[in-house]
Design a protein around this motif. Structure first.
Motif, short mmCIF file in Angstrom:
data_model
loop_
_atom_site.label_atom_id
_atom_site.label_comp_id
_atom_site.label_asym_id
_atom_site.label_seq_id
_atom_site.Cartn_x
_atom_site.Cartn_y
_atom_site.Cartn_z
N TYR A 162 -2.26 -8.54 -0.06
CA TYR A 162 0.15 -8.98 -0.32
C TYR A 162 0.90 -8.17 -1.22
O TYR A 162 2.22 -7.39 -1.06
N SER A 163 0.55 -8.02 -2.49
CA SER A 163 0.44 -6.92 -4.00
C SER A 163 1.13 -4.74 -3.15
O SER A 163 2.29 -4.96 -2.92
N LYS A 164 -0.01 -4.96 -2.18
CA LYS A 164 0.34 -4.02 -1.10
C LYS A 164 1.58 -3.78 -0.98
O LYS A 164 2.58 -2.60 -0.64
N GLY A 165 1.38 -4.64 -0.19
CA GLY A 165 2.80 -4.70 1.55
C GLY A 165 4.69 -4.83 0.37
O GLY A 165 5.46 -4.46 0.67
N LEU A 166 4.14 -5.89 -0.69
CA LEU A 166 5.70 -6.01 -1.45
C LEU A 166 5.39 -4.71 -1.77
O LEU A 166 7.23 -4.33 -2.55
N ALA A 167 4.97 -3.70 -2.52
CA ALA A 167 4.80 -2.73 -3.44
C ALA A 167 5.48 -1.64 -2.35
O ALA A 167 7.06 -1.24 -2.67
N ASN A 168 5.32 -1.86 -0.73
CA ASN A 168 6.08 -0.81 0.22
C ASN A 168 7.28 -1.68 0.26
O ASN A 168 8.73 -0.92 1.14
N PRO A 172 12.19 1.24 -2.54
CA PRO A 172 13.56 1.48 -1.76
C PRO A 172 13.88 0.76 -2.70
O PRO A 172 15.35 0.99 -2.68
N ARG A 173 14.07 -0.73 -3.13
CA ARG A 173 14.93 -0.94 -3.94
C ARG A 173 14.93 -1.63 -4.66
O ARG A 173 16.21 -2.24 -5.96
N GLY A 174 14.47 -0.08 -5.52
CA GLY A 174 14.07 -0.28 -7.67
C GLY A 174 13.05 -0.96 -8.00
O GLY A 174 13.27 -0.63 -8.89
N VAL A 175 11.94 -1.70 -7.31
CA VAL A 175 11.41 -2.89 -8.52
C VAL A 175 10.09 -2.19 -7.96
O VAL A 175 9.53 -2.00 -6.73
N ARG A 176 9.21 -1.79 -8.79
CA ARG A 176 7.42 -0.94 -8.46
C ARG A 176 7.02 -2.08 -8.42
O ARG A 176 6.69 -3.10 -9.41
N VAL A 177 5.82 -2.05 -7.88
CA VAL A 177 4.64 -3.12 -7.97
C VAL A 177 3.09 -2.17 -8.07
O VAL A 177 2.81 -1.30 -6.69
N THR A 178 2.71 -2.52 -8.11
CA THR A 178 1.24 -2.22 -8.57
C THR A 178 -0.15 -3.38 -8.86
O THR A 178 0.58 -4.30 -9.11
N ALA A 179 -0.76 -3.05 -9.26
CA ALA A 179 -2.11 -4.14 -9.43
C ALA A 179 -3.50 -3.33 -10.37
O ALA A 179 -3.75 -2.22 -10.50
N VAL A 180 -3.87 -3.81 -11.18
CA VAL A 180 -4.87 -3.59 -11.43
C VAL A 180 -6.46 -4.64 -11.18
O VAL A 180 -6.26 -5.71 -11.25
N SER A 181 -7.20 -3.82 -11.23
CA SER A 181 -8.39 -4.21 -10.56
C SER A 181 -9.43 -4.12 -11.62
O SER A 181 -10.38 -3.33 -11.64
N GLU A 249 -3.70 0.27 -7.23
CA GLU A 249 -4.80 -0.91 -7.62
C GLU A 249 -5.60 0.28 -8.65
O GLU A 249 -5.96 0.98 -8.20
N TYR A 250 -5.07 0.56 -9.66
CA TYR A 250 -5.94 0.64 -11.00
C TYR A 250 -7.36 0.20 -10.93
O TYR A 250 -7.28 -1.10 -11.89
N VAL A 251 -9.26 0.94 -11.04
CA VAL A 251 -9.57 0.14 -11.10
C VAL A 251 -9.97 -0.07 -13.09
O VAL A 251 -10.56 1.62 -13.42
N ILE A 252 -11.06 -0.86 -13.81
CA ILE A 252 -11.19 -0.91 -14.81
C ILE A 252 -12.04 -1.74 -14.98
O ILE A 252 -12.23 -2.48 -15.56
N ASP A 253 -13.49 -1.02 -14.90
CA ASP A 253 -14.78 -2.10 -14.66
C ASP A 253 -15.29 -1.13 -15.46
O ASP A 253 -16.91 -1.05 -14.26
N GLY A 254 -15.51 0.02 -16.16
CA GLY A 254 -16.95 0.74 -16.35
C GLY A 254 -18.12 1.37 -15.71
O GLY A 254 -19.39 1.41 -15.67
#
Length: 260
Positions: A162-168, A172-181, A249-254
């Protein structure tokens, strides 16, 4: 040395699940960066220092997200929306013990709450032509633990898609969507998860922790991330340091998830 790109002065932010754990750390970090931060959780902690910036609501319900959206919208559009709330409460025993009711509990908490809140609050960001939305997913979308969190893992996988589709759609409308995993995080919720695994498998707490590490294939760092480490990454991603980061999506998992 910090610059204006590290600051969030004059920006309004909402952090869900901000009363404890990683969510609390994110609230503190964004405030340090200068943002006017609202948060929501089911219950306001005793002695909370900013009761005027706290919305007591259960965002796993439609009524809860409606209440949050009404309160936040009173003062105009948000600049930053961070979805931290989430968790697993499924009993041990594998896929066959997960009832329809439990599946809906996990989906509402880990997926649909974010979907509903985005639907209520993001259109104002789009109209303003700017904003950042960040979804906290989980490495379980790639490494699902089947014993007690399969429904949670599936919900987080759906949140990532969902997050990836929303980002796309919104870039173009000025709103950035990202994710942290994140992988494991050293929070109260994690300690409760350890208790459930220990009880369900007849293990000590140390034995349960080792079982969790083993089920993940090991954690090269030797520990899970601390809440403030999650908050530092999110602080970067919602700042002007990350204005070209969209849909990632940024992974932070050691080092838990094997990658090449």
């Amino acid at each position: 040395m910090g610059t204006e790109r590290d600051r969030l002065d004059g920006r309004r932010a909402l952090v869900t699940g901000g009363s404890k754990g990683a969510g609390k750390a994110v609230v503190e970090r964004l405030r340090e960066m200068g943002a006017d931060v609202y948060t929501t959780a089911r219950t306001m902690p005793d002695g909370y220092d900013r009761p005027d910036r706290f919305v007591a609501a259960d965002t796993a319900t439609a009524a809860g997200t409606d209440a949050v959206a009404r309160r936040i919208s009173e003062e105009g559009p948000l600049d930053i929306l961070v979805h931290v709330v989430g968790g697993a409460s499924t009993p041990t025993g594998g896929f066959a013990v997960i009832t329809d009711e439990q599946w809906l509990v996990e989906l509402n908490l880990n997926l649909l709450g974010a979907v509903r809140l985005d639907r209520a609050l993001v259109p104002a960001m789009v109209e303003a032509g700017s904003g950042v939305v960040l979804h906290v997913t989980s490495i379980q979308r790639e490494l699902p633990l089947y014993d007690a969190s399969l429904a949670y893992a599936a919900a987080k996988a759906a949140l990532r898609t969902y997050s990836k589709g929303l980002a796309n759609e919104l870039a173009p409308r000025g709103v950035r969507v990202t994710a942290v995993s994140p992988g494991g995080i050293e929070t109260e919720a994690y300690e409760q998860f350890v208790d459930r695994i220990a009880e369900g498998n007849g293990l000590t707490r140390d034995g349960a922790k080792q079982l969790i590490f083993d089920s993940l294939g090991g954690v090269p760092l030797g520990r899970f991330a601390r809440p403030e480490e999650i908050a530092d990454l999110i602080g970067f991603l919602v700042s002007d340091r990350a204005t070209a980061v969209v849909g990632a999506e940024y992974v932070i998992d050691g080092g838990t998830v094997p990658t090449v």
